[in-house]
Design a protein around this motif. Structure first.
Motif, PDB file in Angstrom:
ATOM      1  N   THR A 188      11.381   1.180  30.288  1.00  0.00           N
ATOM      2  CA  THR A 188      10.664   1.680  29.109  1.00  0.00           C
ATOM      3  C   THR A 188       9.591   0.696  28.650  1.00  0.00           C
ATOM      4  O   THR A 188       9.060   0.822  27.564  1.00  0.00           O
ATOM      5  CB  THR A 188      11.642   1.951  27.944  1.00  0.00           C
ATOM      6  OG1 THR A 188      12.398   0.761  27.709  1.00  0.00           O
ATOM      7  CG2 THR A 188      12.581   3.084  28.245  1.00  0.00           C
ATOM      8  N   ILE A 193       5.259   2.529  31.236  1.00  0.00           N
ATOM      9  CA  ILE A 193       4.714   3.734  30.591  1.00  0.00           C
ATOM     10  C   ILE A 193       3.277   3.984  31.059  1.00  0.00           C
ATOM     11  O   ILE A 193       2.899   5.101  31.405  1.00  0.00           O
ATOM     12  CB  ILE A 193       4.801   3.596  29.052  1.00  0.00           C
ATOM     13  CG1 ILE A 193       6.273   3.707  28.620  1.00  0.00           C
ATOM     14  CG2 ILE A 193       3.958   4.657  28.347  1.00  0.00           C
ATOM     15  CD1 ILE A 193       6.555   3.297  27.198  1.00  0.00           C
ATOM     16  N   ASN A 439      17.589   6.509  26.282  1.00  0.00           N
ATOM     17  CA  ASN A 439      17.008   5.177  26.035  1.00  0.00           C
ATOM     18  C   ASN A 439      17.899   4.405  25.066  1.00  0.00           C
ATOM     19  O   ASN A 439      18.306   3.272  25.326  1.00  0.00           O
ATOM     20  CB  ASN A 439      15.602   5.284  25.433  1.00  0.00           C
ATOM     21  CG  ASN A 439      14.669   6.140  26.271  1.00  0.00           C
ATOM     22  OD1 ASN A 439      14.867   6.254  27.464  1.00  0.00           O
ATOM     23  ND2 ASN A 439      13.683   6.743  25.644  1.00  0.00           N
ATOM     24  N   GLU A 489      14.023   8.609  28.911  1.00  0.00           N
ATOM     25  CA  GLU A 489      13.251   8.337  30.132  1.00  0.00           C
ATOM     26  C   GLU A 489      14.029   8.685  31.401  1.00  0.00           C
ATOM     27  O   GLU A 489      13.444   8.900  32.458  1.00  0.00           O
ATOM     28  CB  GLU A 489      12.832   6.860  30.181  1.00  0.00           C
ATOM     29  CG  GLU A 489      11.776   6.461  29.167  1.00  0.00           C
ATOM     30  CD  GLU A 489      10.418   7.076  29.444  1.00  0.00           C
ATOM     31  OE1 GLU A 489       9.939   6.998  30.573  1.00  0.00           O
ATOM     32  OE2 GLU A 489       9.841   7.659  28.499  1.00  0.00           O
ATOM     33  N   MET A 510      10.861  15.213  29.304  1.00  0.00           N
ATOM     34  CA  MET A 510      10.240  13.949  29.750  1.00  0.00           C
ATOM     35  C   MET A 510       8.755  13.951  29.439  1.00  0.00           C
ATOM     36  O   MET A 510       8.202  14.983  29.029  1.00  0.00           O
ATOM     37  CB  MET A 510      10.438  13.828  31.255  1.00  0.00           C
ATOM     38  CG  MET A 510       9.687  14.896  32.023  1.00  0.00           C
ATOM     39  SD  MET A 510      10.504  15.382  33.528  1.00  0.00           S
ATOM     40  CE  MET A 510      11.836  16.401  32.941  1.00  0.00           C
TER      41      MET A 510
END
Ligand code: PEP
Ligand code: MG
Length: 556
Positions: A188, A193, A439, A489, A510
């Motif tokens: 993450t 990202i 997460n 995620e 997602m």
């Protein structure tokens, strides 16, 4: 390291393969630590020199932000704002006023802020990398050195780094940077990202990268989480061609989500505003599985009125007429501070007053948000559901469900805390659905801050303990005949998405950019294989073995 092929292993975050010579970020400039002996007469000019350098850096980053898109543009804008931050500029000019040179003032002011940000933890601690990066850029500007950071490659290359500053990652050109591997960072992290958004194959948390010389040819395999040093050329080229072919097949996936033998699993998008929802609607996403409402208000000092909130929610709903849209009530606090939902000064904010817990601190705020969601839902054609974040007790779920139902809304809650997973059957007596936030569920199960680089190996949703809680929650959902989705995620990892399906989750939500890869991975496997893969992960000793076992069954 040279000559012999060797393989380094890390956490896979963006699938695909990149092969090329290694480039590395340039060395950071060193600010002189000269004492505070600048003659008084020179200090105003020195302040002006410092301000001009900071402004040049801020303008340059803003220019890049204007040319970038999506998350990359946001990161560049935020970093540019930091270079113009009054607190930081004030601290540095104060030091110059006391006789420091501009370079050492920038470095000392940065040290002060880094200490404060680190102590605050959460999102503020994450900004430390940005601040150090800004300081380096300003010092380089002052010294007349080239801008630090990633050199613009003259040929397609693979970028290896200890860690990457968000401003560097956001400006990468996917035609020139074929792959990324970093020593730090988790699934993450900012690097992950942005690499995902740019579609650059990426592996993070790789030990041993420092020993690979610049120019060495490496293969980054973002699906397997491997960095191969000096592989045989034909083998590397075959891996790149295979990954490109897989990407082509993936991109043509048009939904809806189902396994090869027809078992339905809705593939949904996570969004944060109307623009994001409209972009998601151009993909094969079947609806929205997580609308993070708090992210629409990060820049607000005052709680938006019910009217204004309803307008903002409506924009998202209107992007998906006739489709499911799951709105999450404000998940403020900890790493997502909202100024109007003020959070107490706590020593441990991730375990503090955040998410649903803020409702008690701010009477009426949740009710006003539910009123706005209900009004927008009535005026739109979307099939709206609402869920609360950070639920830990049955009483909280019951209370939230009653407040939502009183407004004609369909209620659910997020499962992000082990307590909620352990009591999923009892939560389901009150709500219509559950959504696993993997997460935070990973963070709280493993007691590992999701933003902590050194704990990235623990912050992995493939940890068997996390998977056990997911399995238990999905089974409770099946028993109750109610939906249990995943919106962390984890759903964006195509292999893990198949495992989650095997556990019995009913939807996967997602980042919109991950929808096609997940959907096409599901379309390639039968439900029975997903179930066997899921089962095989549960008694794996560690995340790597869990991944390997699942891959052997699903791809075997
Ligand atoms: C999660 O925790 O998995 C989740 C989806 O919520 P967020 O990432 O917004 O905390
Ligand atoms: Mg969460």
């Amino acid at each position: 390291m040279n000559g012999t092929a060797s393989v380094l292993v890390g956490t896979p975050v963006v699938p695909g393969a990149g092969y090329g010579p290694v480039i590395r970020p340039g060395a950071r400039p060193v600010a002189s630590t000269r004492g505070a002996d600048l003659p008084e007469a020179d200090r105003e000019a020195e302040k002006a020199r410092f301000r001009a350098a900071a402004e040049a850096v801020s303008d340059r980053l803003s220019g890049r932000a204007a040319a970038a898109q999506g998350a990359g543009a946001e990161v560049l804008r935020a970093t540019a704002a930091l270079a113009a931050d009054r607190g930081w500029l004030g601290a540095a000019t104060g030091l110059i006023g006391a006789g420091s040179g501009a370079e050492s003032a920038a470095a000392s002011a940065t040290d002060q802020f880094v200490a404060v940000f680190t102590k605050m933890g959460g999102l503020m601690a994450e900004r430390v990398t940005d601040l150090l990066d800004i300081c380096d850029r300003v010092v380089a500007e002052l010294l007349g050195l080239p801008e630090p950071g990633i050199p613009t490659p003259t040929a397609p290359s693979v970028l290896l780094a200890h860690d990457l500053a968000p401003a560097d990652t956001a400006g990468l050109d996917p035609d020139l940077v074929l792959g990324i591997a970093t020593t730090l960072g988790g699934p993450t992290s900012h690097t992950a990202i942005i690499a995902r958004q740019l579609g650059i194959p990426c592996v993070v948390g790789v030990a041993g990268l420092d020993e690979i010389d610049t120019g060495t040819r490496v293969l980054v395999d973002g699906a397997a989480g491997r960095v191969e040093v000096e592989p045989a050329v034909e083998q590397a080229e075959a891996a790149v061609a295979g990954a490109a072919e897989l990407r082509r097949r993936t991109e043509s996936w048009a939904g809806p989500g189902r396994t090869r033998d027809g078992h339905r699993v809705a593939v949904l998008a996570n969004v944060q505003d109307g623009a994001g929802a409209r972009a998601a609607a151009t993909t094969a996403a079947e609806g929205v599985g997580l609308f993070r409402t708090e992210l629409a208000f990060l820049d607000r000092d005052v709680e938006p009125s019910v009217d204004e909130q309803a307008r903002i929610y409506r924009e998202v709903f209107d992007a998906f007429p006739g489709r499911k849209v799951v709105v999450r009530t404000l998940d403020a606090g900890s790493d997502k501070p909202l100024r109007f939902a003020g959070f107490a000064d706590e020593p441990n904010p991730a375990l503090g007053v955040r998410g649903y817990r803020l409702a008690a601190e701010h009477p009426g705020m949740l009710e006003r948000q539910l009123d706005a969601i209900a009004r927008a839902a009535r005026e739109s054609e979307a099939s709206v559901r609402v869920m609360a974040p950070m639920i830990a007790t049955v009483a909280e779920a019951a209370q939230f469900a009653a407040a939502a139902r009183a407004r004609g809304l369909v209620p659910g809650v997020m499962v992000e805390v082990p307590a909620a997973a352990l009591l999923a059957d009892r939560l389901l007596e009150h709500v219509d659905f559950l959504s696993l936030g993997t997460n935070d569920l990973t963070q709280y199960t493993m007691a590992a801050d999701r933003l902590s680089a050194p704990l990235a190996a623990l912050s992995d949703p493939w940890q068997p303990a996390v998977l056990a809680l997911v399995a238990r929650t999905a089974t409770d959902g099946q028993r109750a005949g109610k939906a249990v989705g995943v919106c962390g995620e984890a759903a964006a990892d195509p292999l893990l998405a198949c495992v989650l399906t095997g556990f019995g989750v009913t939807s996967l939500s997602m980042a919109a950019t991950a929808v096609a890869a997940t959907g096409s991975a599901l379309a390639d496997v039968d439900l029975d294989r997903c179930r066997r893969a899921a089962e095989a992960t549960l008694d794996a000793p560690d995340p790597q073995s869990a991944r390997r076992r699942a891959a052997d069954i699903l791809q075997g």
